[in-house]
Design a protein around this motif. Sequence first.
Motif, PDB file in Angstrom:
ATOM      1  N   UNK A 181      21.171  -1.424   3.472  1.00 37.44           N
ATOM      2  CA  UNK A 181      20.102  -2.311   4.428  1.00 37.44           C
ATOM      3  C   UNK A 181      20.055  -3.664   3.998  1.00 37.44           C
ATOM      4  N   UNK A 182      21.263  -4.112   3.497  1.00 36.80           N
ATOM      5  CA  UNK A 182      21.297  -5.354   2.525  1.00 36.80           C
ATOM      6  C   UNK A 182      20.618  -6.472   3.549  1.00 36.80           C
ATOM      7  N   UNK A 183      20.963  -6.256   4.971  1.00 42.78           N
ATOM      8  CA  UNK A 183      20.880  -7.356   5.846  1.00 42.78           C
ATOM      9  C   UNK A 183      19.298  -7.241   6.487  1.00 42.78           C
ATOM     10  N   UNK A 184      18.715  -6.296   6.041  1.00 41.03           N
ATOM     11  CA  UNK A 184      17.160  -6.209   6.475  1.00 41.03           C
ATOM     12  C   UNK A 184      17.097  -5.492   7.900  1.00 41.03           C
ATOM     13  N   UNK A 185      15.905  -5.699   8.762  1.00 39.38           N
ATOM     14  CA  UNK A 185      15.553  -4.766   9.730  1.00 39.38           C
ATOM     15  C   UNK A 185      15.097  -5.399  10.732  1.00 39.38           C
ATOM     16  N   UNK A 186      15.065  -5.116  11.846  1.00 42.46           N
ATOM     17  CA  UNK A 186      14.447  -5.983  13.080  1.00 42.46           C
ATOM     18  C   UNK A 186      15.143  -5.678  14.504  1.00 42.46           C
ATOM     19  N   UNK A 187      14.800  -6.066  15.503  1.00 41.47           N
ATOM     20  CA  UNK A 187      15.456  -5.788  16.918  1.00 41.47           C
ATOM     21  C   UNK A 187      15.102  -4.573  17.431  1.00 41.47           C
ATOM     22  N   UNK A 188      14.258  -3.577  17.039  1.00 44.10           N
ATOM     23  CA  UNK A 188      14.106  -2.273  17.749  1.00 44.10           C
ATOM     24  C   UNK A 188      14.914  -1.369  17.115  1.00 44.10           C
ATOM     25  N   UNK A 189      14.663  -0.065  17.761  1.00 44.92           N
ATOM     26  CA  UNK A 189      15.278   1.184  17.280  1.00 44.92           C
ATOM     27  C   UNK A 189      16.615   1.217  18.273  1.00 44.92           C
ATOM     28  N   UNK A 190      17.690   1.371  17.508  1.00 50.07           N
ATOM     29  CA  UNK A 190      19.202   1.648  18.136  1.00 50.07           C
ATOM     30  C   UNK A 190      19.881   2.920  17.848  1.00 50.07           C
TER      31      UNK A 190
ATOM     32  N   UNK B 239      19.859  -3.955  10.749  1.00 48.62           N
ATOM     33  CA  UNK B 239      20.760  -4.762  11.606  1.00 48.62           C
ATOM     34  C   UNK B 239      22.261  -4.044  11.207  1.00 48.62           C
ATOM     35  N   UNK B 240      22.790  -3.229  10.461  1.00 51.25           N
ATOM     36  CA  UNK B 240      23.864  -2.808  10.019  1.00 51.25           C
ATOM     37  C   UNK B 240      24.167  -1.652  10.843  1.00 51.25           C
ATOM     38  N   UNK B 241      23.207  -0.837  10.903  1.00 49.95           N
ATOM     39  CA  UNK B 241      23.383   0.600  11.320  1.00 49.95           C
ATOM     40  C   UNK B 241      22.766   0.855  12.552  1.00 49.95           C
ATOM     41  N   UNK B 242      22.799   2.140  13.045  1.00 49.14           N
ATOM     42  CA  UNK B 242      21.999   2.617  14.069  1.00 49.14           C
ATOM     43  C   UNK B 242      21.727   4.127  13.765  1.00 49.14           C
TER      44      UNK B 242
END
Length: 322
Positions: free
Chosen positions: A94-103, A172-175
Motif C-alpha cells: 500500500x505504498x501509494x496510499x488509498x482513495x477513490x472508493x472500493x474496487x 491505489x495499487x490493488x483491488x
Amino acid sequence: MQYLFRLSAIYVRHRRLALAFFCLLQAQAAVAGDLFHTDNADLYSRAFAVVPAAISGDTQLKFGDTPPNLRLRNSLIIGTGAALVAVYGSNNWWQSGFGGGFDTTNEGWFGSGTKFGGADKLGHAYINYAGVRLLTPLFESAGNNRDDSLSLALWSSLGIYTAVEVVDGFSHNWKFSPQDAIANVSGAVLGVALETHPGLDAMFDFRIDYRRSPRSPKFDPFGDYSAQKYLFVVKADGFASLRENSFLRYFEIAAGYGTGGYDTGGNHQRSTYAGLSLNLSRLLADDAYGGHMHATAFQRGTDRLFDLVQFPTIGYARRSLD
C-alpha cells in the motif's frame, strides 16, 4: 524545503500505516473477547497490576479454571499479528496510499494470462493455513483450551487476511479479489482439518519452498512469487505399514506448483513438480528422542517448522505447463 518534504512523506507514510492497522485490528475485536469465555469484566483495570512473585496454594489455578488476564493475552497475540501484517502491507502493498472508493476485480486462478500465474492464490491459501497451524499452539500456551485456541486461530487468521483484502479494495495499487478471499478460506479450513485430525496430520503437509530468485532485490518469501514452490507432501511415516520399515519411513513424496517470470520481468512459466524428500521430523525423533515424536516443546517447535517449510533436502522433477 527538503526538510518539509521529508516531514510530509513521514506523515503520509504513518497515515497509511495507521489506516491499515486500524482496519486489520477492527476485524479482530470480536475474536479476542466477545466470541469466547474469558476472565471477569474488570480485566483492563487489573491488566497492569503487580503480579505476586509466588502463587499460594489457595490461589493456584485448578484444572478448568480460566487463567488471569486471558482476554488481554489473546488481544496481545491478535494485535501483534495484525500490527506485523499492517507494517508489512504498508511497506510492500500500500505504498501509494488509498482513495477513490472500493474496487473489486476478477483475477482468475491459474491461467497463463493471470497476474502471477496462480502462485499468489496458493500464497493466500498457505498464509492462512500457516496462521491456523502456528496460532493454535500459541493460544494454547496463553491458557486457552484446545477448542477455543483452534477457533481463535481460525478467526484471527481469516479476520486479518480478509481485512487485508478489504484494505486492498480501497488502495491505489490493488483491488478486492474474490479469488483471494476464497483462497484464504480454503487454506484456513485445511489448517483446521489437519489440526483436528492427527492421523491426517501425520500423513500430509502443505509447505512452501522458497529460494530467492536471482532478479529479486531482496529476500521476500511472501512477495517473491518467482522463487516459491507450494508443495502437498505425503509422509511415509504417517502410514503404519511404512512406519515399520526402517528405511522407507524417512521418505516423503511431494506434488507442487510454481511460477517464474511473472514478477521479475522474465518469460512467464508455470510448472508442476514431483519431489522426493527426507522427513526431518522423523530423523530428529530417531536420532535425538529415542524415536518419540513431539516429546518436548523444542521438538514440537521444530516439527511444526518442518511441517510448514520445505528445507533443501528434496529433489525435483519439473514439468512445464507453458
